[in-house]
Motif scaffolding. Structure first.
Motif, PDB file in Angstrom:
ATOM      1  N   ALA A 268       0.845  -1.193   0.000  1.00  0.00           N
ATOM      2  CA  ALA A 268       0.000   0.000   0.000  1.00  0.00           C
ATOM      3  C   ALA A 268       0.882   1.245   0.000  1.00  0.00           C
ATOM      4  O   ALA A 268       1.988   1.230   0.537  1.00  0.00           O
ATOM      5  CB  ALA A 268      -0.889   0.002   1.238  1.00  0.00           C
ATOM      6  N   PRO A 269       0.407   2.335  -0.599  1.00  0.00           N
ATOM      7  CA  PRO A 269       1.193   3.575  -0.559  1.00  0.00           C
ATOM      8  C   PRO A 269       1.258   4.110   0.872  1.00  0.00           C
ATOM      9  O   PRO A 269       0.379   3.818   1.689  1.00  0.00           O
ATOM     10  CB  PRO A 269       0.424   4.525  -1.474  1.00  0.00           C
ATOM     11  CG  PRO A 269      -0.942   3.962  -1.574  1.00  0.00           C
ATOM     12  CD  PRO A 269      -0.835   2.484  -1.354  1.00  0.00           C
ATOM     13  N   PRO A 270       2.285   4.874   1.197  1.00  0.00           N
ATOM     14  CA  PRO A 270       2.386   5.448   2.537  1.00  0.00           C
ATOM     15  C   PRO A 270       1.172   6.324   2.846  1.00  0.00           C
ATOM     16  O   PRO A 270       0.630   6.986   1.959  1.00  0.00           O
ATOM     17  CB  PRO A 270       3.654   6.297   2.479  1.00  0.00           C
ATOM     18  CG  PRO A 270       4.401   5.820   1.300  1.00  0.00           C
ATOM     19  CD  PRO A 270       3.400   5.259   0.341  1.00  0.00           C
ATOM     20  N   GLN A 271       0.773   6.317   4.106  1.00  0.00           N
ATOM     21  CA  GLN A 271      -0.367   7.109   4.568  1.00  0.00           C
ATOM     22  C   GLN A 271       0.040   7.905   5.805  1.00  0.00           C
ATOM     23  O   GLN A 271       0.874   7.443   6.602  1.00  0.00           O
ATOM     24  CB  GLN A 271      -1.538   6.195   4.937  1.00  0.00           C
ATOM     25  CG  GLN A 271      -2.067   5.349   3.802  1.00  0.00           C
ATOM     26  CD  GLN A 271      -2.761   6.171   2.735  1.00  0.00           C
ATOM     27  OE1 GLN A 271      -3.504   7.094   3.039  1.00  0.00           O
ATOM     28  NE2 GLN A 271      -2.507   5.840   1.475  1.00  0.00           N
ATOM     29  N   VAL A 272      -0.567   9.061   5.985  1.00  0.00           N
ATOM     30  CA  VAL A 272      -0.356   9.827   7.210  1.00  0.00           C
ATOM     31  C   VAL A 272      -0.751   8.941   8.387  1.00  0.00           C
ATOM     32  O   VAL A 272      -1.780   8.276   8.366  1.00  0.00           O
ATOM     33  CB  VAL A 272      -1.179  11.134   7.185  1.00  0.00           C
ATOM     34  CG1 VAL A 272      -1.134  11.827   8.537  1.00  0.00           C
ATOM     35  CG2 VAL A 272      -0.679  12.061   6.087  1.00  0.00           C
ATOM     36  N   GLY A 273       0.101   8.906   9.394  1.00  0.00           N
ATOM     37  CA  GLY A 273      -0.134   8.084  10.578  1.00  0.00           C
ATOM     38  C   GLY A 273       0.610   6.770  10.567  1.00  0.00           C
ATOM     39  O   GLY A 273       0.724   6.112  11.605  1.00  0.00           O
ATOM     40  N   ASP A 274       1.123   6.344   9.407  1.00  0.00           N
ATOM     41  CA  ASP A 274       1.879   5.088   9.349  1.00  0.00           C
ATOM     42  C   ASP A 274       3.083   5.157  10.281  1.00  0.00           C
ATOM     43  O   ASP A 274       3.815   6.146  10.309  1.00  0.00           O
ATOM     44  CB  ASP A 274       2.399   4.813   7.936  1.00  0.00           C
ATOM     45  CG  ASP A 274       1.341   4.310   6.975  1.00  0.00           C
ATOM     46  OD1 ASP A 274       0.203   4.041   7.409  1.00  0.00           O
ATOM     47  OD2 ASP A 274       1.665   4.199   5.769  1.00  0.00           O
ATOM     48  N   ALA A 275       3.296   4.070  11.018  1.00  0.00           N
ATOM     49  CA  ALA A 275       4.478   3.964  11.872  1.00  0.00           C
ATOM     50  C   ALA A 275       5.691   3.645  11.009  1.00  0.00           C
ATOM     51  O   ALA A 275       5.579   3.029   9.945  1.00  0.00           O
ATOM     52  CB  ALA A 275       4.265   2.872  12.910  1.00  0.00           C
ATOM     53  N   LEU A 276       6.864   4.077  11.469  1.00  0.00           N
ATOM     54  CA  LEU A 276       8.092   3.793  10.748  1.00  0.00           C
ATOM     55  C   LEU A 276       9.218   3.513  11.716  1.00  0.00           C
ATOM     56  O   LEU A 276       9.141   3.834  12.901  1.00  0.00           O
ATOM     57  CB  LEU A 276       8.453   4.923   9.793  1.00  0.00           C
ATOM     58  CG  LEU A 276       8.622   6.325  10.364  1.00  0.00           C
ATOM     59  CD1 LEU A 276      10.050   6.581  10.772  1.00  0.00           C
ATOM     60  CD2 LEU A 276       8.189   7.332   9.333  1.00  0.00           C
ATOM     61  N   GLU A 277      10.244   2.880  11.176  1.00  0.00           N
ATOM     62  CA  GLU A 277      11.458   2.576  11.925  1.00  0.00           C
ATOM     63  C   GLU A 277      12.618   3.269  11.232  1.00  0.00           C
ATOM     64  O   GLU A 277      12.727   3.227  10.003  1.00  0.00           O
ATOM     65  CB  GLU A 277      11.693   1.069  11.944  1.00  0.00           C
ATOM     66  CG  GLU A 277      13.017   0.659  12.522  1.00  0.00           C
ATOM     67  CD  GLU A 277      13.357  -0.806  12.267  1.00  0.00           C
ATOM     68  OE1 GLU A 277      14.356  -1.256  12.833  1.00  0.00           O
ATOM     69  OE2 GLU A 277      12.647  -1.469  11.492  1.00  0.00           O
ATOM     70  N   LEU A 278      13.498   3.889  11.999  1.00  0.00           N
ATOM     71  CA  LEU A 278      14.701   4.508  11.452  1.00  0.00           C
ATOM     72  C   LEU A 278      15.873   3.561  11.653  1.00  0.00           C
ATOM     73  O   LEU A 278      16.046   3.001  12.734  1.00  0.00           O
ATOM     74  CB  LEU A 278      14.964   5.839  12.129  1.00  0.00           C
ATOM     75  CG  LEU A 278      13.869   6.874  11.884  1.00  0.00           C
ATOM     76  CD1 LEU A 278      14.066   8.074  12.773  1.00  0.00           C
ATOM     77  CD2 LEU A 278      13.847   7.298  10.425  1.00  0.00           C
TER      78      LEU A 278
END
Length: 97
Positions: A21-31
């Motif tokens: 799925a395309p990125p969405q506002v609110g998606d969690a991420l890891e750096l």
């Protein structure tokens, strides 16, 4: 005293792969720290690479990410359209708050 969070954006935003799925506002991420902390990449929790932090932010944040695992987590806060280049610039919030 350090700030509790940092707002920044990603360079080299990538398009989602097949079945992602395309990125969405609110998606969690890891750096993720790469090249001995000289580069920081952002990845969605589903394994999709989103892009990398700008060099200036990498210099300022790499030590903090190495010391405090809470700084390796973040969320997408905005997707800003880029009419001339296509796609969107991904804005993220990282940190402990």
């Amino acid at each position: 005293m350090y700030e509790s969070h940092w707002l920044t954006y990603l360079l080299d935003a990538t398009d989602p792969g097949p079945g992602q799925a395309p990125p969405q506002v609110g998606d969690a991420l890891e750096l993720r720290l790469l090249r001995n902390g000289r580069e920081i990449e952002a990845w969605r929790l589903d394994g999709q690479r989103l892009g990398r932090l700008p060099p200036a932010e990498t210099v300022l944040l790499s030590g903090r990410l190495a010391e405090d695992p809470a700084w390796r987590q973040g969320r997408i806060t905005a997707l800003v359209p880029r009419p001339l280049q296509g796609g969107a610039r991904i804005h993220v919030r990282i940190g402990t708050a």
